[in-house]
Design an enzyme around this catalytic site. Structure first.
Site, mmCIF file in Angstrom:
data_model
loop_
_atom_site.group_PDB
_atom_site.id
_atom_site.type_symbol
_atom_site.label_atom_id
_atom_site.label_comp_id
_atom_site.label_asym_id
_atom_site.label_seq_id
_atom_site.Cartn_x
_atom_site.Cartn_y
_atom_site.Cartn_z
ATOM 1 N N SER A 210 0.846 -1.196 0.000
ATOM 2 C CA SER A 210 0.000 0.000 0.000
ATOM 3 C C SER A 210 0.885 1.253 0.000
ATOM 4 C CB SER A 210 -0.947 -0.028 1.197
ATOM 5 O OG SER A 210 -1.901 1.019 1.127
ATOM 6 N N ASP A 441 -9.181 -4.819 -5.137
ATOM 7 C CA ASP A 441 -8.675 -3.795 -4.221
ATOM 8 C C ASP A 441 -9.456 -2.501 -4.436
ATOM 9 O OD1 ASP A 441 -7.236 -2.000 -2.707
ATOM 10 O OD2 ASP A 441 -5.296 -2.418 -3.641
ATOM 11 N N HIS A 479 -7.448 -5.387 -0.681
ATOM 12 C CA HIS A 479 -6.228 -4.628 -0.430
ATOM 13 C C HIS A 479 -5.233 -5.379 0.453
ATOM 14 C CE1 HIS A 479 -3.934 -0.963 -0.590
ATOM 15 N NE2 HIS A 479 -3.924 -0.799 0.711
#
Length: 550
Positions: A210, A441, A479
């Protein structure tokens, strides 16, 4: 004199790799690190503590009464004997916060180091004691494998009642968050390794997911000589565009546009109806993610008459379309990027921490300021607009117009976006880079990573890129990797490539039970882009029953 000089050199050479008593070696790390050892401007680093830590076994949280399938597994991995160093790098601007860091130096060192990236807006010290992103839960942590590990808070510290983005009002704190903190901590960790082991590390790795994935790409682009291997999972590549796009989706849900949980479920079921079987298997995973962008049309859910329980009103449809259409800008950001891509399809209502309901719609409608149950995209995006772009805590993000902030958006993009396709310097010194995207995601669009990969191919050519770069995709995973098998020992993959020249091909990902011995429950191919797992025949829980189709 020549003989004495030669003897001295031989003695130094012999001592360079000589073992050091762990207690003495750890105690010897308490001296400050001078600014001259750090490659960017600072006022040096202080070591607050250097403590020799005894080994501890793995700690596994108690099993909950209900755990959804393929849930993310959180364990506190076993650690060996190591020296835990806590310190802070002093800023040049005395009004800026320090960069806090932790470096862990194992007694049994394998000669290499691994730096962990952060997440969100950082502000929390990354200890470097956990598993690497996407790791198998039954494998040792990087520290237990003998790597020196390091982490940082990126140069600011979160505080109760203070917005996550407030640090960005200080220019040095913003630059540290953007890129400088990770370089500075890297240099401090190398200095500590030289002191502890009397030699520099052979190979340096950076692993991040991320925001941490963005940090990894930033290291390859800005500091190509500093890391030999980088793993960038679900990276927030086009950072400025993401904040604008997330704000756009949030604004679309004010008034009658909010997508309540039942509407998210409605969209999810319609997507599965249109797309689930495109990969040859109806299993709740949209494998053919590209095909789904053509097969699913949200406008077919538009309310025409009667109650709106099983359809989308016009404002709700516009909110869905804000997710499914690119954000087009009338001006160029860094590296001539002019759009933020649409999000994908599939996984909207999946269990876990990252479906549409958690990231893009929230448990309650968006508010100004963002409420505790508003979506994370609105919390992040609206706050970024206020503190990074407008630099006004009282600015109302509902009236944000990018064209009114062209200059500032370009400044932020130049600082934050990791979209530079020129990786020639990184490749020339033998660096290796692996990027992975999860196609369900909704924290960031996986198509941003795909667009970046394509830009590198366009800039450097496919053959040259294949020498140092890989992009893998995982359909169905959100995610954090929930929703599909997503565990892979990327540390082994990357070290094999960097240290042994074994370039990776198609890989295999796994899902595991949440308790020891972490039995594998399913495997699937991890396909190099543009491939995706397509079912052929056989046991649907086995990777060999699928092929990487294009």
């Amino acid at each position: 004199m020549r003989r004495l000089a030669l003897a001295a050199l031989m003695l130094l050479s012999a001592c360079a790799g000589a073992p050091v008593d762990p207690v003495e070696g750890c105690a010897g790390l308490k001296a400050p690190v001078p600014a001259s050892a750090i490659g960017l401007p600072t006022r040096g680093a202080t070591i607050e503590s250097a403590t020799l830590m005894a080994p501890i076994p793995m700690i596994v949280p108690a099993k909950f009464p209900f755990q959804p399938p393929m849930t993310e597994i959180t364990v506190i991995p076993a650690t060996p004997e190591y020296c835990k160093v806590i310190g802070a790098i002093a800023p040049v601007d005395p009004t800026a916060p320090p960069i806090r860091f932790q470096v862990n130096l194992p007694t049994q060192w394998n000669g290499n180091s691994l730096q962990f990236g952060g997440g969100g807006f950082n502000g929390v010290l990354i200890t470097g004691l956990g598993l690497a992103p996407s790791a198998h839960p039954d494998r040792p942590s990087p520290l237990a494998r003998g790597f020196v590990t390091a982490g940082t808070d990126s140069g600011h510290q979160n505080a109760p009642g203070v917005p996550l983005q407030a640090f960005a009002l200080n220019d040095e704190a913003l630059e540290n968050f953007a890129h400088a903190a990770y370089k500075k901590v890297r240099d401090v960790s190398v200095e500590l390794m030289k002191r502890r082991y009397r030699k520099a590390p052979a190979k340096l790795y950076f692993f991040g997911s991320s925001e941490g994935g963005r940090e990894g790409l930033t290291m390859a682009q800005r500091y190509p000589a500093d890391f030999d291997g980088i793993y960038s999972r679900v990276p927030v590549i086009h950072w400025a565009g993401l904040q604008v796009a997330g704000t756009r989706v949030g604004v679309a849900q004010f008034g009658d546009g909010w997508l309540a949980p039942d509407k998210v479920k409605l969209v999810h079921e319609a997507v599965l109806e249109a797309c689930d079987a495109l990969d040859g298997l109806k299993d709740g995973i949209v494998g053919d993610y590209e095909g789904c962008t053509r097969a699913f049309d949200a406008s077919k859910l538009r309310c025409t008459s009667g109650p709106a329980a099983n359809c989308l009103t016009e404002p709700q449809l516009k909110a869905v379309q804000a997710l499914h259409t690119p954000l087009e800008l009338r001006f160029a950001l860094a590296n001539d990027v002019r759009a933020y891509p649409a999000w994908g399809r599939g996984g909207e209502n999946a269990p876990g921490t990252g479906p549409v309901g958690g990231w893009q719609t929230g448990a309650t409608p968006p508010t100004v300021p963002s409420g505790p149950k508003s979506s994370r995209a609105w919390l992040y995006g609206s706050g970024a607009i206020q503190y990074f772009v407008a630099r006004d805590p009282d600015y109302d993000p509902r009236r944000f117009n990018p064209e009114e902030f062209v200059g500032r958006l370009r400044q932020i993009s130049a600082l934050m976006d990791s979209t530079d396709p020129d990786l020639a310097a990184f490749a020339a010194r033998g660096g290796k880079l692996v990027i992975t995207e999860h196609m369900a995601d909704y924290a960031q669009s996986p198509y941003a990573g795909i667009a970046y990969y394509k830009s590198v191919i366009e800039r450097m050519g496919q053959a040259k890129a294949d020498e140092f770069l890989r992009l893998y995709v995982t359909p169905g995973a959100d995610h954090v990797g929930v929703g599909a098998p997503s565990s892979v020992d990327m540390l082994q993959v990357l070290t094999d490539w960097v240290a042994r020249g074994q370039a990776p091909g198609e890989l295999v990902q796994s899902a595991h039970e949440t308790q020891p011995p972490f039995t594998i429950t399913a495997t699937r191919p991890m396909c190099r882009y543009p491939g995706f797992p397509r079912y052929r025949e056989g046991d649907t829980t086995k990777a060999e029953s699928f092929e990487c189709a294009r």
